[in-house]
Every structure is written in structure tokens, then in C-alpha cells.
Design a protein around this motif. Sequence first.
Motif, short mmCIF file in Angstrom:
data_model
loop_
_atom_site.label_atom_id
_atom_site.label_comp_id
_atom_site.label_asym_id
_atom_site.label_seq_id
_atom_site.Cartn_x
_atom_site.Cartn_y
_atom_site.Cartn_z
N SER A 37 18.21 51.76 -52.98
CA SER A 37 17.11 52.24 -53.61
C SER A 37 17.10 53.19 -54.80
CB SER A 37 16.24 52.67 -52.50
OG SER A 37 16.90 53.93 -51.81
N GLY A 38 16.15 53.79 -55.43
CA GLY A 38 16.33 54.67 -56.28
C GLY A 38 15.34 54.63 -57.46
N GLY A 39 14.52 53.86 -57.58
CA GLY A 39 13.27 53.85 -58.49
C GLY A 39 13.73 53.39 -59.81
N ASP A 40 14.78 52.42 -59.74
CA ASP A 40 14.95 51.94 -61.16
C ASP A 40 15.05 50.33 -61.02
OD1 ASP A 40 18.03 51.42 -60.82
OD2 ASP A 40 18.02 51.34 -62.90
N GLY A 41 14.46 49.79 -59.99
CA GLY A 41 14.29 48.41 -59.85
C GLY A 41 15.49 47.87 -59.06
N GLY A 110 30.54 58.47 -61.20
CA GLY A 110 29.10 58.37 -61.12
C GLY A 110 28.50 59.26 -61.62
N PRO A 111 26.95 59.52 -61.48
CA PRO A 111 26.28 58.53 -60.50
C PRO A 111 26.30 56.91 -60.85
CG PRO A 111 25.24 60.32 -61.20
CD PRO A 111 26.18 60.30 -62.07
N VAL A 112 26.25 56.12 -60.00
CA VAL A 112 26.44 54.71 -60.35
C VAL A 112 24.89 54.22 -60.07
CG1 VAL A 112 27.21 52.44 -59.34
CG2 VAL A 112 28.50 54.61 -59.01
N ARG A 113 24.81 53.41 -61.32
CA ARG A 113 23.36 52.90 -61.46
C ARG A 113 23.29 51.29 -61.41
NH1 ARG A 113 19.00 56.30 -62.63
NH2 ARG A 113 18.00 54.43 -62.03
N ASP A 159 31.60 51.67 -47.45
CA ASP A 159 32.62 52.67 -47.35
C ASP A 159 32.84 53.41 -48.74
OD1 ASP A 159 32.03 52.61 -44.61
OD2 ASP A 159 34.11 51.59 -44.27
N ALA A 160 32.76 52.47 -49.75
CA ALA A 160 33.30 53.01 -50.89
C ALA A 160 32.15 53.87 -51.92
CB ALA A 160 33.56 51.73 -51.91
N PHE A 161 31.18 54.01 -51.30
CA PHE A 161 30.08 54.75 -51.86
C PHE A 161 29.54 55.93 -50.92
CE2 PHE A 161 29.81 50.50 -53.94
CZ PHE A 161 29.43 50.97 -55.07
N ASP A 162 29.40 57.20 -51.77
CA ASP A 162 28.89 58.50 -51.04
C ASP A 162 27.51 58.53 -51.84
OD1 ASP A 162 31.03 58.56 -49.27
OD2 ASP A 162 32.02 59.39 -50.70
N ARG A 163 26.63 59.57 -51.04
CA ARG A 163 25.47 60.02 -51.77
C ARG A 163 25.69 61.55 -51.62
NH1 ARG A 163 21.64 56.62 -53.90
NH2 ARG A 163 21.46 54.82 -52.89
N ASP A 164 25.62 62.12 -52.80
CA ASP A 164 25.56 63.61 -53.08
C ASP A 164 24.12 64.12 -52.51
OD1 ASP A 164 25.96 66.22 -53.94
OD2 ASP A 164 26.44 65.64 -55.81
N ALA A 168 19.20 64.60 -56.42
CA ALA A 168 17.93 63.83 -55.91
C ALA A 168 18.26 62.25 -56.47
CB ALA A 168 16.65 64.17 -56.62
N ALA A 169 17.87 61.41 -55.62
CA ALA A 169 17.99 59.93 -55.83
C ALA A 169 17.07 59.75 -57.08
CB ALA A 169 17.75 59.02 -54.50
N PRO A 170 17.35 58.82 -57.89
CA PRO A 170 18.66 57.69 -57.76
C PRO A 170 20.03 58.18 -58.41
CG PRO A 170 17.21 57.08 -59.69
CD PRO A 170 16.80 58.27 -59.02
N HIS A 171 19.98 59.67 -58.82
CA HIS A 171 21.32 60.01 -59.50
C HIS A 171 22.03 60.58 -58.57
CE1 HIS A 171 18.07 59.76 -62.69
NE2 HIS A 171 17.23 60.57 -61.90
N ASN A 172 22.42 60.07 -57.50
CA ASN A 172 23.18 60.59 -56.30
C ASN A 172 24.18 59.80 -55.87
OD1 ASN A 172 21.57 59.11 -54.89
ND2 ASN A 172 20.88 61.05 -53.35
N LEU A 173 24.49 58.54 -56.26
CA LEU A 173 25.35 57.58 -55.61
C LEU A 173 26.77 57.67 -56.38
CD1 LEU A 173 25.50 55.18 -53.88
CD2 LEU A 173 25.09 53.67 -55.68
N PHE A 174 27.73 57.62 -55.66
CA PHE A 174 29.06 57.93 -56.44
C PHE A 174 30.01 56.90 -55.65
CE2 PHE A 174 26.86 61.78 -57.32
CZ PHE A 174 27.26 62.30 -58.65
N LEU A 175 31.08 56.47 -56.68
CA LEU A 175 31.96 55.50 -56.01
C LEU A 175 33.30 56.24 -55.84
CD1 LEU A 175 33.05 52.36 -55.89
CD2 LEU A 175 33.85 52.74 -57.98
N ARG A 176 34.02 55.97 -54.79
CA ARG A 176 35.26 56.45 -54.49
C ARG A 176 36.35 55.18 -55.03
NH1 ARG A 176 36.18 60.23 -50.67
NH2 ARG A 176 38.48 59.67 -51.06
#
Length: 329
Positions: A37-41, A110-113, A159-164, A168-176
Motif C-alpha cells: 500500500s502507499g497511495g501511489d497505485g 530506500g524509500p523503495v517505490r 523479510d528483506a523489507f522494513d518499514r521506518d 509516513a507511508a508511502p515514503h517509509n519502505l526500505f530494502l535490506r
Amino acid sequence: MATVGTERRARRRRGGRRAGVLLAAVLAAGLAAGCTSGGDGDDGRGARESPTATQDGAAPPALAVKIDNAPAARPQSGLDDADVVYVEQVEGGLSRLVAVYATRLPESVGPVRSARESDLELLRQFDEPLLAFSGAQSKLLPLIDEAPLTPVDPTSEADAFDRDPGRAAPHNLFLRPDRVLEDPPGEAALTTGFREGPAPSGGTPEEEVTVRFPAARFTFTWSDADGRWQVSMDGSPATTRDGDRLTAATVVVQDVTVRRSGFRDFLGNNTPYTETVGSGKATVLRDGRAHPASWSRPAAEDGTSLTTPDGDPVNVAPGPVWVLLTSGR
């Protein structure tokens, strides 16, 4: 969690959908499905099964990550470790980044989009790269499934992704990255067509160059102290999350065709398609000088060559290369 070391992932599709997860020498099972999710379709891909791993002696692939570049996404993580950063136009004239990693893997990126159709053509120059993204439109998913790459998203590698929690979403998804690659694949994975070497003769001394997109701008300021171009975005210095300036050893401003695609975002805005196969004019910034050049990429499987007006190669400097794919400055 499954990790790719030196093994090439096998591909298996069921019901027209690819099981795009990553494997180690010992297959990990039971990956949990996530949501995008994250409001960008971004639409979720649904659960996917693990393919069977094979070992054919092939080198591990490069890792490409689709990175947010909205003001709320800054400062980003991991851009300073990227070997190549592509800047492309998205809806509303804004920009997003595709960072490619081969010689170094940062702790976090990230943030990953979400992915775009143009990414598939851009990444064909790499040998089945990993593409990390947050999700994609449902109509685009079959194209991603058919592309010669391995998708890495929260449904395939939860497991490769974390939320900061501080963003605020959708700018909070990060890849490890260490959770999808054991080690950097090395320079051999950088099949961009760019070649390191001495600068071409001539060129125009430049202290600062600004490249404009319809609703974004990038400024590169030469720093004698750094021996690199300092990056600014929309008038503000671009930094790491630790506050260090982002720099580029070489900047390639590549004039391309940006056309309408058959896709729209959730607000109804058309998604631009950036054509990276073909030829055109370019400007190469390195060592405090601007060099006029031409670019050529005859086929999607090819890298991009850069030449002077006389046809001589234009080499890049050792260090990060930023490529701005723009239809006008």
C-alpha cells in the motif's frame, strides 16, 4: 529468508504468474506474503511459490532498486553506495531514481517505490538483474513476470523489507540488500556500456550545471576538494541520512524521447515512457568540465556507448555515475 549467492535463479511460471523469489544453496520455504500500500497505485502481487534453484556457474546479478524522490522521501538511504543512479521522469513531471549496485551493498536502500514500464527496457542491459520495488499496477505485473529479471518485492521477500516508523507511508519502505545478496556481484555485473578511462580532450569548464525535468531539477556543482560533482535536488543539497553530501564522479545528461504510455496512476495521470534504446545527444560532466557527446544503444540487450563528435569514446571517471534521462533541459 532466501539469499542469492553465486547461484542463478531458475524461472518457473504457473498460471501465467512467475514465482519470483530468491534462493540460496539451501532453499528457504514459507515466505510470508506482504502488502504494497502507499497511495501511489501499487497493487499487491499475491503469494508466489519458490522456483527451483540451479547452479550454472554464472556470476550473480546486479541489484537495481526503484527509489522514491519526492521531497518527503529525502534524505534517501544507500544512494552514496550505488555504482549508477538513473533519474527518470514519472507522473506529473516528477522524478524517481533507479539505483544499481554491483561493487558495494549498503545496509539499507530506500524509500523503495513502485516499478514503471520504462524500467524493464532500461534494465535489459543487465544480465537478469534483481529489481527491488514496492509493487506495480496490476496491468504491468504480467510484463514484469515476462521480463528477464528477478522481481524482489514485499510479497516475494517479506523479510528483506522494513518499514521506518519515523516516516509516513508511502515514503517509509526500505530494502535490506544483504537479505537478497550475500556479497556484491562485482564490476562484471555493470554491463552499462560505460568505460572508465581518461577524460576526452577539450570540454567547457563548468562550476555548476542544472538539469530540469517538468516538475523537478537537479544541480551538479563541481567540488575541487571532493574531486566530484555535489548533487542538489530542487534547490537543496542532497545528502545521506548521516548528513554527508551526495556526489557523482560523472554525470551523463542523456537526451531521450519521453512519450505517453498505456498506463495511468491512481489519479488518472498518464505514466511517461522513457525510451532508452536508440541514439541521441548527451552531455558528459567530469573533472569540472562539460563534454558534448552522442549516445547509442542499438538494442535493449546492449549497453549505452558515449562518443565525442569525432566518434572517439567518452570515458567515465572512477566512481558513481549519475544518468539523467531527460527530454529537455
